[in-house]
Design an enzyme around this catalytic site. Structure first.
Site, PDB file in Angstrom:
ATOM      1  N   HIS A 139      13.852  55.590 -34.180  1.00 20.21           N
ATOM      2  CA  HIS A 139      13.341  55.401 -35.550  1.00 20.21           C
ATOM      3  C   HIS A 139      11.903  54.885 -35.483  1.00 20.21           C
ATOM      4  O   HIS A 139      11.561  54.097 -34.609  1.00 20.21           O
ATOM      5  CB  HIS A 139      14.234  54.416 -36.310  1.00 20.21           C
ATOM      6  CG  HIS A 139      13.939  54.400 -37.766  1.00 20.21           C
ATOM      7  ND1 HIS A 139      12.854  53.737 -38.298  1.00 20.21           N
ATOM      8  CD2 HIS A 139      14.554  55.010 -38.810  1.00 20.21           C
ATOM      9  CE1 HIS A 139      12.827  53.925 -39.607  1.00 20.21           C
ATOM     10  NE2 HIS A 139      13.847  54.696 -39.947  1.00 20.21           N
TER      11      HIS A 139
ATOM     12  N   GLU B  35      11.223  62.184 -40.164  1.00 19.28           N
ATOM     13  CA  GLU B  35      10.884  61.133 -41.120  1.00 19.28           C
ATOM     14  C   GLU B  35       9.385  60.845 -41.050  1.00 19.28           C
ATOM     15  O   GLU B  35       8.933  60.099 -40.162  1.00 19.28           O
ATOM     16  CB  GLU B  35      11.645  59.844 -40.784  1.00 19.28           C
ATOM     17  CG  GLU B  35      13.151  59.983 -40.843  1.00 19.28           C
ATOM     18  CD  GLU B  35      13.820  58.632 -41.085  1.00 19.28           C
ATOM     19  OE1 GLU B  35      14.539  58.534 -42.071  1.00 19.28           O
ATOM     20  OE2 GLU B  35      13.593  57.695 -40.315  1.00 19.28           O
TER      21      GLU B  35
ATOM     22  N   SER C  12      12.127  58.148 -48.402  1.00 14.77           N
ATOM     23  CA  SER C  12      12.156  58.061 -49.869  1.00 14.77           C
ATOM     24  C   SER C  12      13.069  59.091 -50.526  1.00 14.77           C
ATOM     25  O   SER C  12      12.767  59.596 -51.615  1.00 14.77           O
ATOM     26  CB  SER C  12      10.731  58.141 -50.444  1.00 14.77           C
ATOM     27  OG  SER C  12       9.969  57.016 -50.007  1.00 14.77           O
TER      28      SER C  12
ATOM     29  N   ASN D 196      20.916  54.549 -43.431  1.00 15.11           N
ATOM     30  CA  ASN D 196      20.411  53.566 -42.473  1.00 15.11           C
ATOM     31  C   ASN D 196      20.131  52.283 -43.240  1.00 15.11           C
ATOM     32  O   ASN D 196      19.149  52.201 -43.979  1.00 15.11           O
ATOM     33  CB  ASN D 196      19.131  54.126 -41.820  1.00 15.11           C
ATOM     34  CG  ASN D 196      18.445  53.127 -40.926  1.00 15.11           C
ATOM     35  OD1 ASN D 196      18.999  52.060 -40.614  1.00 15.11           O
ATOM     36  ND2 ASN D 196      17.237  53.454 -40.489  1.00 15.11           N
TER      37      ASN D 196
END
Ligand code: 13P
Length: 246
Positions: A93, A163, A206, A6
């Protein structure tokens, strides 16, 4: 395994050098059963898709509007992404949820729109640090799944990305035990909602070459959604090669 990059709000037509390297080296990972997707900003969808026709690298969008067309200034329809060569679109997101106030109902409508256009929908969920600290991480994520995944979705073209918001762009990641626990909880919810379907569950936040092998080896981790490290061909491909070994 599915490895998706992304790029967020990074890149323009003059800075596609790294993308060229990704195209050239994608077969290494793709020929070993890894699906590789790059999601550039929408202004680059068509250009990247054209350049990727010679490569197994797939192109995705970062967001789409629920409607197929109409008076929605600045928005982009899933059908437009598909017409420009995208196979996939990310919806929900946390940066869209936070920056644009997107709620689960809107994310559900976007996921439906993605599949209406023939795209694979990557639906993102994840808790904030405060929610984790309060012991509510699984409750929050389960609530997001309940609200963001209509039962009418086709599980064959659905991917969920976990996420944790506090792990995005911070260099911090949950322990592998915490990733395993959350992915097991997501799998349980998905099994109840889409019985018998093998919806991939990606981990994002990360992910780097140095931690990819460890994270990708966690049970129920079916790949990664990568931000910063997907901007550099060497890093992105190193993560993809770590996926080959899993
Ligand atoms: P980072 O890999 O930069 O932490 O970003 C993760 C992400 O938000 C991918 O969608």
């Amino acid at each position: 395994m599915l490895i998706a990059g992304n790029w967020k709000m990074n890149g323009d037509p003059n800075t596609l050098g790294e993308f060229g390297k990704m195209i050239a080296r994608a077969p290494e990972a793709a020929h070993n059963g890894v699906t590789l997707i790059v999601c550039p900003p929408a202004i680059l969808t068509a250009k990247c898709a054209e350049r990727a026709t010679v490569s197994p690298l797939e192109i995705g969008g970062q967001d789409c509007h629920p409607e197929p067309n109409g008076a929605h200034t600045g928005d982009i329809a899933a059908e437009m992404l598909a017409a420009c060569g995208a196979t996939t679109v990310i919806v929900g997101h946390s940066e869209r949820r936070a920056d644009h106030g997107e709620d689960d109902a809107l994310v559900a409508a976007k996921a439906t729109a993605a599949q209406r256009a023939g795209l694979r929908a990557i639906v993102c969920v994840g808790e904030t640090e405060a929610e984790r600290d309060a012991g509510n991480a699984e409750t929050v994520v389960n609530g997001q799944l309940a609200g963001s995944l209509p039962e009418t979705l086709d599980p064959a073209r659905l991917v969920v990305a976990y996420e944790p918001v506090w792990a995005i762009g911070t260099g911090r990641t949950p322990s592998t035990d915490d990733v395993a626990a959350m992915h097991a909880a997501i799998r349980k919810t998905l099994d109840a909602r889409f019985p018998g379907a093998a919806v991939p569950i990606l981990y994002g936040g990360s992910v780097k070459p140095s931690n990819a092998a460890e994270l990708l080896a966690v049970p129920e981790v079916g790949g990664a959604l990568i931000g910063g490290a997907s901007l550099k061909a060497d890093d992105f491909l190193a993560i993809a090669l770590a996926a080959v070994k899993n």
